[in-house]
Design an enzyme around this catalytic site. Structure first.
Site, PDB file in Angstrom:
ATOM      1  NE  ARG A  72      -4.220  -1.565   0.068  1.00  0.00           N
ATOM      2  CZ  ARG A  72      -4.265  -2.655  -0.716  1.00  0.00           C
ATOM      3  NH1 ARG A  72      -3.258  -2.933  -1.524  1.00  0.00           N
ATOM      4  NH2 ARG A  72      -5.323  -3.434  -0.713  1.00  0.00           N
ATOM      5  CG  HIS A  74      -2.783  -0.990  -6.699  1.00  0.00           C
ATOM      6  ND1 HIS A  74      -3.196  -0.384  -5.544  1.00  0.00           N
ATOM      7  CD2 HIS A  74      -2.652  -2.303  -6.399  1.00  0.00           C
ATOM      8  CE1 HIS A  74      -3.322  -1.291  -4.584  1.00  0.00           C
ATOM      9  NE2 HIS A  74      -2.997  -2.477  -5.085  1.00  0.00           N
ATOM     10  CD  GLU A 129      -2.783   2.962  -5.341  1.00  0.00           C
ATOM     11  OE1 GLU A 129      -3.801   2.362  -5.720  1.00  0.00           O
ATOM     12  OE2 GLU A 129      -1.806   2.390  -4.866  1.00  0.00           O
TER      13      GLU A 129
HETATM   14  C1  DGY Z   1      -4.906  -6.401  -3.025  1.00  0.00           C
HETATM   15  O1  DGY Z   1      -5.614  -7.340  -3.385  1.00  0.00           O
HETATM   16  O2  DGY Z   1      -4.981  -5.933  -1.896  1.00  0.00           O
HETATM   17  C2  DGY Z   1      -3.898  -5.902  -3.968  1.00  0.00           C
HETATM   18  O3  DGY Z   1      -3.395  -4.680  -3.573  1.00  0.00           O
HETATM   19  C3  DGY Z   1      -4.430  -5.854  -5.361  1.00  0.00           C
HETATM   20  O4  DGY Z   1      -3.361  -5.661  -6.238  1.00  0.00           O
END
Ligand code: DGY
Length: 321
Positions: free
Chosen positions: A239, A287, A268
């Site tokens: 994250r 992402h 983001e």
């Molecule tokens: C998640 O599933 O939490 C991931 O960040 C997706 O890429």
């Protein structure tokens, strides 16, 4: 009441098919863009279950205003966008999609690492801009990964898979941080659990895989980046709120870090004014950790099963609490 499920973005058809087979009414977001909080609220009012994205903010206010919901399944393994503790107090079950995206996300972390280690961003730019004039004996010199030391920050499923790839494929020594020992991981990779300080001081590669919590928010700040080895590489596929962008920029430009690879940013989408985008040694992706056909199909199926179980008053197969 007819059961209605809102799916906030377009996801693989398999989910809709499975829900409809159960006689569940599906409300789709036909425009395939993030819903505004107003739209999300209004559509949730007509729903008993939700399939949400990590960009949907399911906080206390939203939950209190939609306490009629029975179940929410996040189309992600991370669920920091949902106040699941509060949802629990309202009797709303919350699910996620673990396991099925482990390989996809670890492989993406590996992709970022290889691209950073071998200067792929500058090298492709060199070709595209017509600057490839000669074979360069001293150009684009990168970091060889074989035998280096890697620190896995957060050795959950994805972190452990990354550790395995690095150890088995690249002969790396693995250090890891976690809340408890991971005995099987240690046995298969000879990994050693250490404190964060030691991991950062020893590692040539630091790869972040921990969830975003109040303990990990801003973990990679001025103080912790300063502990990293000169010439090391920083990878974050977890994250964006876990690293401080300004601090990262500082250590990428003062000669400490060789490169950084980010699949996640804060916010983001990333601001186009971000100074990180101007750096040749910072590679940023939008992402896409779990973005493989296989992972996304499996994620859709888990979400559908979570929802069906939740609407039937059963325990979810993948519950976050
Ligand atoms: C998640 O599933 O939490 C991931 O960040 C997706 O890429």
């Amino acid at each position: 009441m007819t059961q209605s499920v809102l799916i906030t973005r377009r996801i693989p058809e398999l989910a809709m098919k499975k829900l409809k087979e159960q006689g569940i009414n599906v409300i789709e977001n036909s425009e395939d863009r993030p819903l505004s909080s107003r739209e999300l609220h209004d559509l949730a009012q007509r729903s008993t279950g939700l399939i949400t994205m990590l960009s949907d903010k399911i906080d206390k206010d939203f939950l209190a205003a939609n306490s009629h919901l029975k179940v929410i399944s996040n189309f992600a393994v991370g669920h920091n966008n949902i106040d699941s503790a509060f949802a629990k107090t309202l009797g709303i079950q919350v699910g996620n999609t673990p396991d099925v995206l482990t390989h996809a996300t670890a492989e993406l972390a590996m992709t970022l690492l290889l691209a950073c280690a071998r200067n792929l961003q500058s090298a492709t730019q060199n070709v595209k801009s017509g600057q490839w004039n000669n074979w360069e004996p001293m150009g684009f010199l990168g970091m060889e990964l074989y035998g280096k030391c890697a620190a896995i920050i957060g050795a959950g499923r994805i972190g452990q898979r990354m550790g395995e790839i690095l150890n088995k494929g690249f002969g790396m020594n693995i250090l890891y941080t976690a809340q408890s020992d991971k005995k099987d991981f240690e046995k298969s990779t000879q990994a050693r659990r250490v404190e964060l300080n030691e991991a950062l001081q020893m590692a040539d590669i630091v790869s972040v895989h921990c969830p975003l919590t109040e303990n990990t928010r801003n973990l990679f700040n001025q103080k912790n980046f300063a502990l990293m080895k000169k010439g090391s590489i920083f990878i974050n596929t977890a994250r964006g709120e876990i690293h401080d962008e300004k601090a990262l920029h500082h250590f990428l430009t003062n000669g400490t870090l060789f490169a950084a690879g980010l699949d996640v940013t804060n916010p983001e989408p990333m601001s186009m004014n971000s100074e990180l985008l101007k750096l040749p040694n910072c590679l940023v992706l939008p992402h896409i950790g779990s973005a493989t056909v296989t992972a996304r199909q499996e994620m859709a199926l888990i979400c559908a099963r979570n929802i069906i179980q939740g609407l039937n008053g059963e325990k979810l197969e993948c519950s976050v609490v």
